[in-house]
Scaffold this motif. Structure first.
Motif, PDB file in Angstrom:
ATOM      1  N   GLU A  34      80.232  25.070  29.241  1.00 56.82           N
ATOM      2  CA  GLU A  34      81.474  24.941  29.972  1.00 56.82           C
ATOM      3  C   GLU A  34      82.554  25.797  29.326  1.00 56.82           C
ATOM      4  OE1 GLU A  34      83.381  21.187  29.921  1.00 56.82           O
ATOM      5  OE2 GLU A  34      84.808  21.734  31.471  1.00 56.82           O
ATOM      6  N   SER A  35      83.280  26.523  30.175  1.00 56.90           N
ATOM      7  CA  SER A  35      84.372  27.363  29.689  1.00 56.90           C
ATOM      8  C   SER A  35      85.513  27.291  30.675  1.00 56.90           C
ATOM      9  CB  SER A  35      83.905  28.815  29.512  1.00 56.90           C
ATOM     10  OG  SER A  35      84.992  29.649  29.137  1.00 56.90           O
TER      11      SER A  35
ATOM     12  N   GLY B 113      86.577  24.898  32.445  1.00 56.95           N
ATOM     13  CA  GLY B 113      86.289  24.145  33.652  1.00 56.95           C
ATOM     14  C   GLY B 113      85.139  24.697  34.472  1.00 56.95           C
ATOM     15  N   SER B 114      84.603  25.832  34.080  1.00 63.01           N
ATOM     16  CA  SER B 114      83.459  26.385  34.804  1.00 63.01           C
ATOM     17  C   SER B 114      82.278  26.559  33.852  1.00 63.01           C
ATOM     18  CB  SER B 114      83.828  27.728  35.433  1.00 63.01           C
ATOM     19  OG  SER B 114      84.280  28.628  34.440  1.00 63.01           O
ATOM     20  N   TYR B 115      81.104  26.620  34.429  1.00 66.17           N
ATOM     21  CA  TYR B 115      79.898  26.796  33.625  1.00 66.17           C
ATOM     22  C   TYR B 115      79.540  28.262  33.531  1.00 66.17           C
ATOM     23  CZ  TYR B 115      78.517  21.944  32.981  1.00 66.17           C
ATOM     24  OH  TYR B 115      78.443  20.641  32.582  1.00 66.17           O
TER      25      TYR B 115
END
Lengths: 114, 114
Positions: free
Chosen positions: B95-96, B98-100
């Protein structure tokens, strides 16, 4: 659904030329990605986007640019092509947060820079 | 070095045998893993995924096992068929913001002999 489409399938560029690799998806996916795959290697993330108007760098962004003006399209721009950019380029999309992170890949663009 | 790697770059099996493809990852924060199959000249195709709150997940003829203690996952293919010949990649998702963001391993080439 056509899924993820990429054009062109093949391209030969001379050093210093520029080109845009096109990618489109018709699945209304939020997330889109660009990867490059060198022979015998895995995929390296170039850029990604979590939605229209939002892009971010991946592992190997140098020499590339992207834009995401619509949900459907995510073009990759190569400026001043170099032999090191010879590779197969894959575009992918996924529904993203709250849904599935399964990535759907396009058929790839094989680029040779000479 | 890469955070995701494979122990065996090439695996040869006889048709009908079971195949086991291994993958090691280094980031203990990774919580979502995907196996992809890539046939020659095509983009990767999703096979199966597993979240870090699971140890095992089964699909049609495929099983993924996750061992978080040693940061290892494997893909088991039952009754391997010639059509299973391809390169198999595991992807670790981190996760970065809020996104993968996926990181792919180098891949294992599976060769099935009839």
């Amino acid at each position: 659904n056509a899924g993820v489409t990429q054009t062109p399938k093949f391209r030969i560029l001379k050093i210093g030329q520029s080109m845009t690799l096109q990618c489109a998806q018709d699945m209304n996916h939020n997330y889109m990605y660009w990867y490059r795959q060198d022979p015998g290697m895995g995929l390296k993330l170039i850029y990604y986007s979590v939605g229209a108007g939002i892009t971010d760098k991946g592992e190997v962004p140098n020499g590339y640019n992207v834009s995401r003006s619509t949900t459907e399209d995510f073009p990759l721009r190569l400026e001043l092509a170099a032999p090191s950019q010879t590779s197969v380029y894959f575009c992918a999309s996924t529904a993203g947060w709250g849904f599935s992170y399964e990535q759907y890949f396009g058929p790839g663009t094989r680029l040779t820079v000479t | 070095g890469e955070s995701v790697g494979l122990h065996l770059p090439t695996l040869s099996v006889q048709e009908g045998d079971n195949s086991i493809i291994n993958c090691a990852y280094s980031n203990s924060a990774s919580d979502y893993f995907i196996w992809y199959k890539q046939e020659s000249g095509k983009g990767p195709q999703f096979i199966i995924d597993i979240r870090s709150n699971m140890d095992k997940r089964q699909g049609q003829r495929v099983t993924v096992l996750l061992n978080k203690t040693v940061k290892h996952l494997s893909l088991q293919i039952a009754a391997t068929q010639p059509g299973d010949s391809a390169v198999y990649f595991c992807a670790e998702n981190i996760e970065s913001g809020g996104s993968y963001i996926p990181t792919f391993g180098r891949g294992t080439s599976l060769i099935v002999h009839p």
